[in-house]
Design an enzyme around this catalytic site. Structure first.
Site, PDB file in Angstrom:
ATOM      1  N   ASN A 262       7.885  10.976  -6.469  1.00 19.72           N
ATOM      2  CA  ASN A 262       8.315   9.628  -6.865  1.00 19.72           C
ATOM      3  C   ASN A 262       9.237   9.591  -8.084  1.00 19.72           C
ATOM      4  O   ASN A 262       9.008   8.842  -9.048  1.00 19.72           O
ATOM      5  CB  ASN A 262       7.086   8.736  -7.108  1.00 19.72           C
ATOM      6  CG  ASN A 262       6.252   8.574  -5.844  1.00 19.72           C
ATOM      7  OD1 ASN A 262       6.768   8.704  -4.737  1.00 19.72           O
ATOM      8  ND2 ASN A 262       4.970   8.302  -6.007  1.00 19.72           N
ATOM      9  N   ASN A 282       9.831   6.752  -3.430  1.00 25.69           N
ATOM     10  CA  ASN A 282       9.234   5.569  -2.834  1.00 25.69           C
ATOM     11  C   ASN A 282      10.307   4.490  -2.742  1.00 25.69           C
ATOM     12  O   ASN A 282      10.906   4.134  -3.766  1.00 25.69           O
ATOM     13  CB  ASN A 282       8.060   5.085  -3.690  1.00 25.69           C
ATOM     14  CG  ASN A 282       7.240   4.016  -3.005  1.00 25.69           C
ATOM     15  OD1 ASN A 282       7.763   3.180  -2.271  1.00 25.69           O
ATOM     16  ND2 ASN A 282       5.936   4.031  -3.245  1.00 25.69           N
ATOM     17  N   PRO A 283      10.594   3.956  -1.552  1.00 23.67           N
ATOM     18  CA  PRO A 283      11.643   2.931  -1.448  1.00 23.67           C
ATOM     19  C   PRO A 283      11.435   1.742  -2.373  1.00 23.67           C
ATOM     20  O   PRO A 283      12.414   1.094  -2.785  1.00 23.67           O
ATOM     21  CB  PRO A 283      11.576   2.517   0.026  1.00 23.67           C
ATOM     22  CG  PRO A 283      11.066   3.723   0.728  1.00 23.67           C
ATOM     23  CD  PRO A 283      10.071   4.331  -0.220  1.00 23.67           C
ATOM     24  N   SER A 284      10.183   1.441  -2.726  1.00 23.01           N
ATOM     25  CA  SER A 284       9.951   0.324  -3.651  1.00 23.01           C
ATOM     26  C   SER A 284      10.559   0.611  -5.016  1.00 23.01           C
ATOM     27  O   SER A 284      10.959  -0.315  -5.735  1.00 23.01           O
ATOM     28  CB  SER A 284       8.445   0.055  -3.784  1.00 23.01           C
ATOM     29  OG  SER A 284       7.779   1.147  -4.379  1.00 23.01           O
ATOM     30  N   SER A 368      -1.872   8.840  -0.100  1.00 27.03           N
ATOM     31  CA  SER A 368      -0.948   8.927  -1.226  1.00 27.03           C
ATOM     32  C   SER A 368       0.137   9.958  -0.922  1.00 27.03           C
ATOM     33  O   SER A 368      -0.052  10.866  -0.108  1.00 27.03           O
ATOM     34  CB  SER A 368      -1.697   9.325  -2.501  1.00 27.03           C
ATOM     35  OG  SER A 368      -2.091  10.687  -2.428  1.00 27.03           O
ATOM     36  N   THR A 369       1.261   9.805  -1.596  1.00 33.27           N
ATOM     37  CA  THR A 369       2.336  10.777  -1.436  1.00 33.27           C
ATOM     38  C   THR A 369       1.869  12.167  -1.845  1.00 33.27           C
ATOM     39  O   THR A 369       2.248  13.175  -1.242  1.00 33.27           O
ATOM     40  CB  THR A 369       3.555  10.372  -2.275  1.00 33.27           C
ATOM     41  OG1 THR A 369       3.965   9.050  -1.921  1.00 33.27           O
ATOM     42  CG2 THR A 369       4.718  11.328  -2.062  1.00 33.27           C
ATOM     43  N   GLY A 370       1.004  12.222  -2.864  1.00 33.40           N
ATOM     44  CA  GLY A 370       0.505  13.516  -3.314  1.00 33.40           C
ATOM     45  C   GLY A 370      -0.240  14.263  -2.227  1.00 33.40           C
ATOM     46  O   GLY A 370       0.010  15.447  -1.997  1.00 33.40           O
ATOM     47  N   HIS A 416      -4.566   3.095  -1.912  1.00 30.22           N
ATOM     48  CA  HIS A 416      -4.987   4.497  -1.841  1.00 30.22           C
ATOM     49  C   HIS A 416      -6.433   4.643  -2.324  1.00 30.22           C
ATOM     50  O   HIS A 416      -6.924   3.838  -3.101  1.00 30.22           O
ATOM     51  CB  HIS A 416      -4.088   5.380  -2.704  1.00 30.22           C
ATOM     52  CG  HIS A 416      -2.631   5.218  -2.425  1.00 30.22           C
ATOM     53  ND1 HIS A 416      -2.094   5.390  -1.172  1.00 30.22           N
ATOM     54  CD2 HIS A 416      -1.591   4.891  -3.251  1.00 30.22           C
ATOM     55  CE1 HIS A 416      -0.788   5.183  -1.230  1.00 30.22           C
ATOM     56  NE2 HIS A 416      -0.460   4.880  -2.466  1.00 30.22           N
TER      57      HIS A 416
END
Length: 442
Positions: A262, A282-284, A368-370, A416
């Protein structure tokens, strides 16, 4: 029957084509080895070799061989098939032994380069074993006793850690069969044909692969090597506040491949390092921090330039709201930093990964991305080390801790299940599948 066996061969260092070629050669050899001996038809000489039946100087004439019975034909075919299966099993076992030896040698080599681990007492060894069993027996971290948890993790971090190749290979095989990061982590022209259909992983929405999308995709993943090649020792760097004052930067930079999450700032290099190979977005973040790249392209370009040649990866087809900002990142890099590339997660991979962890008892709205990148690294790398993964608001001494090492913005609630994800990572550390570093690096 040979094709399923061929497909199940591990990590494809041995191709199906070469295996089938070898199988065909063995089949021909077996077929020729069952040819019956030549027999003579001379009077009173039936059953003797032709070289023994001589009239004058000429050998006796040879009759056609006696016909085989149906039972004999079936028996020969079964014997041939049994031999072929034995050859296949031998090749598979030989490959696995060679791969295990290769990983062991690589691990021993990297261990020799690192500082030697001081010997521990028998009492300490028994305590470490007990701690590992306690971690494996934990059911949840939703209601955590902070004093007990900090004490257990602190002691566990002091215990010697050893890579368990059997457990790692088992985890890697399960992930490969269910999710296949090797072939499906990111969208490529190989796995996303022109004119095909994209199904969003978090919405009931589809989109056709038109020329614009197809031309955005690389032919294959930029990090892909030869068949079965892996990325060596990988570091997955989380953004937890536990990284501040950790002195882990040098450890991270020694990894062969570094994954960051991120768009993190790298202004704490002593703690987080500077090396980057793959960075998630993250697109946000693009919408909120960079005004969707309508008027703020320069700050974004400056941020990604700190990662040097690292590629960016985005969930362009998770939600429909992610697609436009992900495309804008792609074109911004193309215009300003063409050597860096925007990659898109394959929605099929993210969908299968969510199912994989759900079946293992992890209940949350979205991974989560992690955890996504740790799961991918277990497939793609020889060895995985984690930094900055600690989802609590206190450190190992129970002092207040910021959410990230660079800010204290709280996580979005209800999305998450960070403590439950951390428990899975802690279990894998105890099993020797990956190494989790929490607190100070030596």
């Amino acid at each position: 029957m040979l094709i399923p066996m061929c497909v199940s061969l591990p990590s494809e260092r041995l191709s199906c084509a070469s295996l089938l070629s070898l199988t065909g050669a063995v089949g021909l050899l077996c077929r020729s080895s069952f040819k019956p001996p030549e027999l003579s038809s001379g009077p009173g000489e039936w059953g003797r070799p032709a070289s023994l039946c001589v009239s004058g100087r000429r050998p006796c004439p040879l009759p056609p061989p006696p016909p085989r019975s149906a039972a004999m034909t079936i028996g020969l075919r079964l014997a041939t098939l049994a031999l072929l299966l034995a050859v296949i099993l031998f090749i598979r076992s030989s490959y696995r032994l060679a791969e295990t030896a290769r990983l062991t040698l690589r691990h021993e080599s990297s261990s020799r380069k690192a500082s030697p681990t001081p010997p521990i007492s028998e009492e300490m060894a028994l305590r470490c074993l007990q701690l590992q069993q306690e971690v494996l027996g934990m059911q949840s971290l939703k209601k955590v006793n902070s004093t007990l948890l900090c004490g257990q993790v602190t002691q566990l971090m002091r215990c010697p850690w050893t890579l368990n190749l059997t457990q790692l290979e088992q985890q890697r095989t399960q992930l490969g069969l269910s999710c296949n990061a090797t072939g499906l982590l990111v969208m490529t022209q190989d796995n996303t044909p022109l004119g095909g259909k994209i199904t969003y992983d978090a919405e009931k929405r589809t989109r056709q692969v038109d020329t614009e999308i197809f031309n955005m995709l690389p032919q294959s993943p930029p990090w892909a090597g030869g068949p079965g090649a892996r990325l060596g020792r990988c570091a997955v760097v989380g953004n937890g506040g536990i990284l501040r004052n950790s002195n882990c930067g040098a450890h991270i930079d020694r990894a062969d491949f570094v994954i960051r999450l991120n768009l993190p700032p790298l202004n704490y290099s002593r703690d987080v390092g500077v090396k980057s190979s793959l960075v998630t977005v993250n697109p946000s973040q693009i919408i909120k921090s960079y005004r969707n790249l309508n008027y703020a392209r320069r700050p974004f370009v400056q941020r990604v330039s700190t990662y040097k040649n690292a590629h960016l990866v985005l969930p362009a087809f998770a939600y429909s709201s992610c697609t436009d900002p992900s495309f804008r990142v792609y074109y911004t890099l193309q215009d300003n930093r063409p050597h860096q590339r925007a990659l898109f997660y394959h929605p099929d991979y993210l969908r299968q990964l969510a199912i994989y962890w759900r079946e293992k008892g992890l209940r949350e709205t979205r991974l989560s991305t992690g955890l996504m990148m740790v799961s991918a690294a277990l497939e793609l790398c020889d060895r995985v080390e984690l930094y900055g993964f600690w989802p609590f608001s206190f450190d190992l001494s129970e002092r207040p801790l910021s959410n990230h090492y660079y800010d204290d913005v709280p996580p979005k609630r209800g999305m998450h299940a960070m403590p439950e994800e951390f428990l899975r990572l802690l279990r894998m550390h105890s099993q020797g599948v990956l190494r989790l570093r929490v607190g100070q690096c030596p």
